[in-house]
Write a protein that holds these residues in place. Structure first.
Motif, PDB file in Angstrom:
ATOM      1  N   GLU A 124       0.838  -1.219   0.000  1.00 20.39           N
ATOM      2  CA  GLU A 124       0.000   0.000   0.000  1.00 20.39           C
ATOM      3  C   GLU A 124       0.867   1.260   0.000  1.00 20.39           C
ATOM      4  O   GLU A 124       0.490   2.284  -0.560  1.00 20.39           O
ATOM      5  CB  GLU A 124      -0.906   0.013   1.235  1.00 20.39           C
ATOM      6  CG  GLU A 124      -2.051  -0.969   1.118  1.00 20.39           C
ATOM      7  CD  GLU A 124      -2.769  -1.202   2.452  1.00 20.39           C
ATOM      8  OE1 GLU A 124      -3.751  -1.946   2.454  1.00 20.39           O
ATOM      9  OE2 GLU A 124      -2.332  -0.642   3.496  1.00 20.39           O
ATOM     10  N   GLN A 125       2.028   1.162   0.623  1.00 20.76           N
ATOM     11  CA  GLN A 125       2.932   2.326   0.693  1.00 20.76           C
ATOM     12  C   GLN A 125       3.762   2.488  -0.576  1.00 20.76           C
ATOM     13  O   GLN A 125       4.550   3.419  -0.688  1.00 20.76           O
ATOM     14  CB  GLN A 125       3.869   2.189   1.906  1.00 20.76           C
ATOM     15  CG  GLN A 125       3.154   2.347   3.234  1.00 20.76           C
ATOM     16  CD  GLN A 125       3.995   1.866   4.418  1.00 20.76           C
ATOM     17  OE1 GLN A 125       5.060   1.257   4.236  1.00 20.76           O
ATOM     18  NE2 GLN A 125       3.517   2.128   5.615  1.00 20.76           N
ATOM     19  N   GLY A 126       3.595   1.563  -1.519  1.00 19.83           N
ATOM     20  CA  GLY A 126       4.299   1.678  -2.802  1.00 19.83           C
ATOM     21  C   GLY A 126       5.729   1.179  -2.772  1.00 19.83           C
ATOM     22  O   GLY A 126       6.522   1.499  -3.663  1.00 19.83           O
ATOM     23  N   VAL A 127       6.081   0.370  -1.749  1.00 19.59           N
ATOM     24  CA  VAL A 127       7.447  -0.175  -1.685  1.00 19.59           C
ATOM     25  C   VAL A 127       7.648  -1.159  -2.840  1.00 19.59           C
ATOM     26  O   VAL A 127       6.777  -1.978  -3.132  1.00 19.59           O
ATOM     27  CB  VAL A 127       7.679  -0.897  -0.328  1.00 19.59           C
ATOM     28  CG1 VAL A 127       9.029  -1.617  -0.315  1.00 19.59           C
ATOM     29  CG2 VAL A 127       7.559   0.087   0.828  1.00 19.59           C
ATOM     30  N   ARG A 128       8.788  -1.064  -3.504  1.00 18.49           N
ATOM     31  CA  ARG A 128       9.179  -2.023  -4.541  1.00 18.49           C
ATOM     32  C   ARG A 128      10.518  -2.612  -4.140  1.00 18.49           C
ATOM     33  O   ARG A 128      11.390  -1.903  -3.644  1.00 18.49           O
ATOM     34  CB  ARG A 128       9.326  -1.344  -5.918  1.00 18.49           C
ATOM     35  CG  ARG A 128       8.100  -0.617  -6.400  1.00 18.49           C
ATOM     36  CD  ARG A 128       6.947  -1.537  -6.696  1.00 18.49           C
ATOM     37  NE  ARG A 128       7.231  -2.504  -7.755  1.00 18.49           N
ATOM     38  CZ  ARG A 128       6.404  -3.493  -8.082  1.00 18.49           C
ATOM     39  NH1 ARG A 128       5.278  -3.671  -7.417  1.00 18.49           N
ATOM     40  NH2 ARG A 128       6.717  -4.335  -9.061  1.00 18.49           N
ATOM     41  N   ALA A 129      10.683  -3.913  -4.363  1.00 17.37           N
ATOM     42  CA  ALA A 129      11.913  -4.574  -3.935  1.00 17.37           C
ATOM     43  C   ALA A 129      12.503  -5.377  -5.102  1.00 17.37           C
ATOM     44  O   ALA A 129      11.805  -5.696  -6.070  1.00 17.37           O
ATOM     45  CB  ALA A 129      11.631  -5.502  -2.761  1.00 17.37           C
ATOM     46  N   ASP A 130      13.781  -5.691  -4.982  1.00 17.88           N
ATOM     47  CA  ASP A 130      14.454  -6.498  -6.007  1.00 17.88           C
ATOM     48  C   ASP A 130      15.000  -7.809  -5.441  1.00 17.88           C
ATOM     49  O   ASP A 130      15.629  -8.579  -6.177  1.00 17.88           O
ATOM     50  CB  ASP A 130      15.624  -5.704  -6.618  1.00 17.88           C
ATOM     51  CG  ASP A 130      15.114  -4.546  -7.441  1.00 17.88           C
ATOM     52  OD1 ASP A 130      14.489  -4.804  -8.485  1.00 17.88           O
ATOM     53  OD2 ASP A 130      15.294  -3.397  -7.017  1.00 17.88           O
ATOM     54  N   TYR A 131      14.765  -8.024  -4.146  1.00 13.37           N
ATOM     55  CA  TYR A 131      15.338  -9.206  -3.496  1.00 13.37           C
ATOM     56  C   TYR A 131      14.477  -9.504  -2.277  1.00 13.37           C
ATOM     57  O   TYR A 131      14.273  -8.621  -1.436  1.00 13.37           O
ATOM     58  CB  TYR A 131      16.758  -8.859  -3.059  1.00 13.37           C
ATOM     59  CG  TYR A 131      17.557  -9.920  -2.320  1.00 13.37           C
ATOM     60  CD1 TYR A 131      18.627 -10.550  -2.946  1.00 13.37           C
ATOM     61  CD2 TYR A 131      17.293 -10.249  -1.003  1.00 13.37           C
ATOM     62  CE1 TYR A 131      19.403 -11.489  -2.262  1.00 13.37           C
ATOM     63  CE2 TYR A 131      18.065 -11.185  -0.327  1.00 13.37           C
ATOM     64  CZ  TYR A 131      19.118 -11.796  -0.960  1.00 13.37           C
ATOM     65  OH  TYR A 131      19.895 -12.711  -0.294  1.00 13.37           O
ATOM     66  N   VAL A 132      13.947 -10.726  -2.208  1.00 18.04           N
ATOM     67  CA  VAL A 132      13.164 -11.126  -1.030  1.00 18.04           C
ATOM     68  C   VAL A 132      13.648 -12.501  -0.567  1.00 18.04           C
ATOM     69  O   VAL A 132      13.717 -13.445  -1.369  1.00 18.04           O
ATOM     70  CB  VAL A 132      11.645 -11.178  -1.321  1.00 18.04           C
ATOM     71  CG1 VAL A 132      10.879 -11.540  -0.053  1.00 18.04           C
ATOM     72  CG2 VAL A 132      11.135  -9.846  -1.876  1.00 18.04           C
ATOM     73  N   PHE A 133      13.957 -12.604   0.701  1.00 15.77           N
ATOM     74  CA  PHE A 133      14.356 -13.888   1.295  1.00 15.77           C
ATOM     75  C   PHE A 133      13.234 -14.321   2.237  1.00 15.77           C
ATOM     76  O   PHE A 133      12.882 -13.596   3.176  1.00 15.77           O
ATOM     77  CB  PHE A 133      15.671 -13.725   2.059  1.00 15.77           C
ATOM     78  CG  PHE A 133      16.099 -14.971   2.791  1.00 15.77           C
ATOM     79  CD1 PHE A 133      16.151 -16.196   2.153  1.00 15.77           C
ATOM     80  CD2 PHE A 133      16.464 -14.904   4.132  1.00 15.77           C
ATOM     81  CE1 PHE A 133      16.545 -17.353   2.822  1.00 15.77           C
ATOM     82  CE2 PHE A 133      16.861 -16.050   4.812  1.00 15.77           C
ATOM     83  CZ  PHE A 133      16.899 -17.272   4.156  1.00 15.77           C
ATOM     84  N   ILE A 134      12.672 -15.512   1.982  1.00 17.73           N
ATOM     85  CA  ILE A 134      11.535 -16.004   2.772  1.00 17.73           C
ATOM     86  C   ILE A 134      12.001 -17.116   3.705  1.00 17.73           C
ATOM     87  O   ILE A 134      12.385 -18.206   3.258  1.00 17.73           O
ATOM     88  CB  ILE A 134      10.403 -16.502   1.835  1.00 17.73           C
ATOM     89  CG1 ILE A 134       9.897 -15.336   0.978  1.00 17.73           C
ATOM     90  CG2 ILE A 134       9.269 -17.113   2.664  1.00 17.73           C
ATOM     91  CD1 ILE A 134       8.822 -15.723  -0.034  1.00 17.73           C
ATOM     92  N   ASP A 135      11.967 -16.817   5.006  1.00 16.88           N
ATOM     93  CA  ASP A 135      12.415 -17.789   6.020  1.00 16.88           C
ATOM     94  C   ASP A 135      11.636 -17.541   7.315  1.00 16.88           C
ATOM     95  O   ASP A 135      12.201 -17.443   8.390  1.00 16.88           O
ATOM     96  CB  ASP A 135      13.928 -17.614   6.250  1.00 16.88           C
ATOM     97  CG  ASP A 135      14.535 -18.724   7.106  1.00 16.88           C
ATOM     98  OD1 ASP A 135      13.908 -19.789   7.231  1.00 16.88           O
ATOM     99  OD2 ASP A 135      15.630 -18.510   7.635  1.00 16.88           O
TER     100      ASP A 135
END
Ligand SMILES: C[S@@+](CC[C@H](N)C(=O)[O-])C[C@H]1O[C@@H](n2cnc3c(N)ncnc32)[C@H](O)[C@@H]1O
Length: 214
Positions: A124-135
């Motif tokens: 909702e805040q418009g954050v965009r990411a290029d790397y996500v680590f799911i743990d």
């Protein structure tokens, strides 16, 4: 890797008790951590992409966070969000204290919430990411929802890394992605315990698309 990071990680991997943000020293549970091999992979992938924004779900004592923050600090790039609702409680803020000791605190923002509301809020805040680590939560539905939410924040060209492929729940999430999401490409890594994918395009599936994934 900076010498001071290596020394602190050596101490963590030896299982030395570590200070929390409460100033008290706590014993570590050796079961909760990425391996060195995984940590080095996380750092290498991070450094290769040099994302302006990266996200991690599940911080615990911060092994993975330290590997990632060290790469960012050494090369002077990026902001990293680490989501974990139990960091200050169950984990005594040991990861936060370690980041402060290494002077990495300004690069990492701890998000004190469950991943689902945290990721929705970031969207909702418009954050965009290029790397996500799911743990984080390792149930099938927990990791699946984390992936779906992470995908909504991820730029084309970005990567998502799932930890703990030894678990049937995580392998099921990976099987769904491989069978259904053609806009993701599997990235081969030397670490069998992770599943890494790169987003090649936005999702263009028909509304009723479904491929059985066993
Ligand atoms: C396996 S540990 C993470 C280990 C960490 N990546 C490391 O390398 O040290 C899993 C973490 O997920 C966190 N967690 C559990 N459920 C979560 C949720 N719904 N959202 C975010 N974090 C969650 C737990 O508090 C725990 O710290």
């Amino acid at each position: 890797m900076l010498e001071r990071t290596r020394e602190l990680l050596d101490s963590f991997y030896r299982g030395d008790p570590q200070p929390g943000i409460d100033g008290v020293t706590h014993a570590l549970d050796p079961a909760t951590r990425v391996s060195r091999e995984q940590g080095e992979l996380l750092a290498a992938l991070h450094e290769r992409l040099r994302p302006a924004v990266s996200i991690e779900i599940g911080m615990a004592y911060g092994y993975s966070t330290l590997f990632i923050a060290d790469a960012m600090h050494e090369h002077g790039y990026g902001r990293h969000f680490a989501i974990d609702p139990f960091q200050r409680g169950h984990w005594h803020g040991i990861a936060l204290a370690a980041l402060e000791r290494l002077d990495f605190g300004h690069r990492v923002r701890h998000v004190n919430d469950y991943s689902l509301p945290a990721l929705v809020r970031m969207h909702e805040q418009g954050v965009r990411a290029d790397y996500v680590f799911i743990d984080g939560m390792h149930t099938f539905d927990g990791a699946f929802v984390d992936f779906v939410c992470a995908d909504r924040l991820l730029n084309v060209g970005g990567i998502i890394v799932l930890d703990d492929m030894w678990m049937p729940s995580i392998r099921k999430v990976a099987a769904f992605i491989a069978a259904n999401l053609e806009h993701y490409q599997v990235v081969d890594t030397p670490v069998a315990n992770v599943f890494c994918v790169m987003k090649k395009a936005e999702d263009r599936r028909a509304w009723d698309h479904f491929a059985d994934f066993g």
